[in-house]
Structure formats: structure tokens, C-alpha cells
Design an enzyme around this catalytic site. Sequence first.
Site, mmCIF file in Angstrom:
data_model
loop_
_atom_site.group_PDB
_atom_site.id
_atom_site.type_symbol
_atom_site.label_atom_id
_atom_site.label_comp_id
_atom_site.label_asym_id
_atom_site.label_seq_id
_atom_site.Cartn_x
_atom_site.Cartn_y
_atom_site.Cartn_z
ATOM 1 N N TYR A 1 -2.565 -0.251 10.387
ATOM 2 C CA TYR A 1 -2.083 -1.358 8.910
ATOM 3 C C TYR A 1 -1.011 -0.670 7.986
ATOM 4 C CZ TYR A 1 -4.535 -1.289 4.083
ATOM 5 O OH TYR A 1 -4.625 -1.743 1.917
ATOM 6 N N SER B 1 0.516 -1.078 0.351
ATOM 7 C CA SER B 1 -0.022 0.001 -0.341
ATOM 8 C C SER B 1 0.911 1.209 0.128
ATOM 9 C CB SER B 1 -0.521 0.033 1.502
ATOM 10 O OG SER B 1 -1.391 1.122 1.674
#
Length: 334
Positions: free
Chosen positions: A151, A126
Site C-alpha cells: 500500500y 499517505s
Amino acid sequence: MTTLVTGAAGFIGSHVCEYLLDRGDTVIGIDNLNDYYDVKLKHSRLEKLSHSNFTHYKVDIADKEAVNDVFINHNIKKVVSLAAQAGVRYSIENPWSYLTSNLTGFLSILESCRHHEIKHLVYASSSSVYGANKSLPFRVEDSVDHPLSLYAATKKSNELMAHCYSHLYNLPTTGLRFFTVYGPWGRPDMALFLFTKNILAKKPIKVFNFGNHTRDFTYIDDIVEGVIRVLDKPPVLNPDYDFTDASPAESSAPYHVYNIGNDNPVKLMDYIHAIENALGIKAQMELLPLQPGDVADTQADVSKLIKDVGFKPNTTIQSGIDKFIAWYRHYYDV
């Protein structure tokens, strides 16, 4: 060629499966169909994949025995691992779910790939790994040692775990740092979905950082094209690699990391105006401060992607949003 896609009922996963099936691959899909968002939407994505060459298993990737059984029962050659607990803000509220899915789950995929001699593992990282990095555009050669959310930390961990397996077991792995993916069949927790839903309902939309974000929005078809091109070109051993000048994106092991983004950041307000144009409705806005864990600006340097696989995302914002709005109106009969 048989390819396993984890997160097959997800936004990116379902599109990847569709592409692979269209070109004639056999696809095995794994998804636990959790209720992080509307399960009906996930089932609808799977219905699109009805094909003689597609088999789906309702399996949690953290269940290592169930995952390994899928590998045993099919002659899998390549893996696209997209299953993960998503969402920056949700990771602040529910941290434990990220450890189970993004760390334990990813380890079970790595272990099965190792024991079944997989030719290439491509996995989702990501843009959030860049964290507090202020130097734009974000380069895969940059340090990613200052994540701003759990995350992001789990995604960086995935890259480190993959490198270990590439080094120890000669497993070709490639991590893809996706930049704000949008388009038809998207996630209901993402801005485009939320904005569209509220604008149509004549409700205010929440605009964080008082609208001062810039984002490298990347259309789903461009993401999928990048995934497939990378999947078809696994990294190889490089015994001459010089670790005195090491890059986080390469190694002597068969290991690569790429950005997949437009390299064309868009102001959040311009993004909202494109949605207004597609809907023909003016948005009511509630301007709010920057949320914990959020990054103010993103931009992808995709020079490595261009160099290695000859591809650069290029879908314009208005074109991509128009396609999403058309899908949204049809799917929800608005």
C-alpha cells in the site's frame, strides 16, 4: 467551478464533496462502491450528498474509457482524486487489488487530466510512505525510499507518477500525505470504529504492538480544510528550482507534496482512554505484537502546509472522538 471527486462515497471523499457543495461548487462524484467494507455505509454517505449540483457515477477509476467519458460530459476544472484501495494490512493479503486501483486507476485519472487541461489535480498520498523512517516528525523533505507495505509503495508511486505528468505536461499536481484520519462517517476497518463497536458489545479490542504505538490522529474536518485550501492554490512552474539540492516535495514542475496531520502524536493507550471516556465503558484489551507492515510511530511536520496555505490541523483527540461517538450512536441506533 466544477470539481471531480473520485472516491466520492468514501470517508474523506464524501466530506470533501459536502464542503464543495456547501460553498456553491458543482461536484461530479465517481465511486465504484466496492465491497471492501459495508456498502450500505457508502450509500448512506451518498444520500447525504443529495443536491442539484451533485452528480454521481458508479465507475471504477481503472476503467479508463468510463473515466474519460465523465471528463468529456462535464466541464471539469479541478480534480480531487481520493479513490484507492486502502489498508496497510489488507495489502499484504490482497496485493493485486492495489495494483489495479492505486496504479492503473491513478494512471487513468492522470491521462484524463492531461487531455482535458485540468487546472489542478489534488490526490491522496499517505503517511505510510515514510515506512522505516525513524526520524520524527516526518518531513516532506525526508527520503521515503523504504516502504513497509505494498500500500505504501503504491502511494509513493502515485507521487512519482504525478511528478512525471507535472513535468511532461505542465499539469499542476499536489499530493497530500494524510495522517490517521478519524471522525464521523469513518471507515469500519479503522481502529476507532473497531474499538467502539467491540467496547459497546462488551468484546475485547485487539491492541497491536502491546499498545506502544503513537499516532498523529487527524480529525476529518481538519483534513477537509487542508484539502480545500490546497485545491484552491495550485502549484506553478519554478524555472529557478535548484536540483542540486532537490526536495521530494517540490520541483521546477508545478508539483507539491504536503503532510496533513496534527503534529501532536498521541499514545494508543491514551486514544483508547478517550474512547472509554466518550462511551462511559471500560475496554477489555487483547495485547498483541506489531503487525507486518505497520509503523510504530507517526508525527507530521506541517510547516510547509502552514507556510504555503496558512493552515494547521488543531482538533483535540477528545473533541474529535466525542463527535465520532455521537455519530456512531445515532447512525447505528446504539
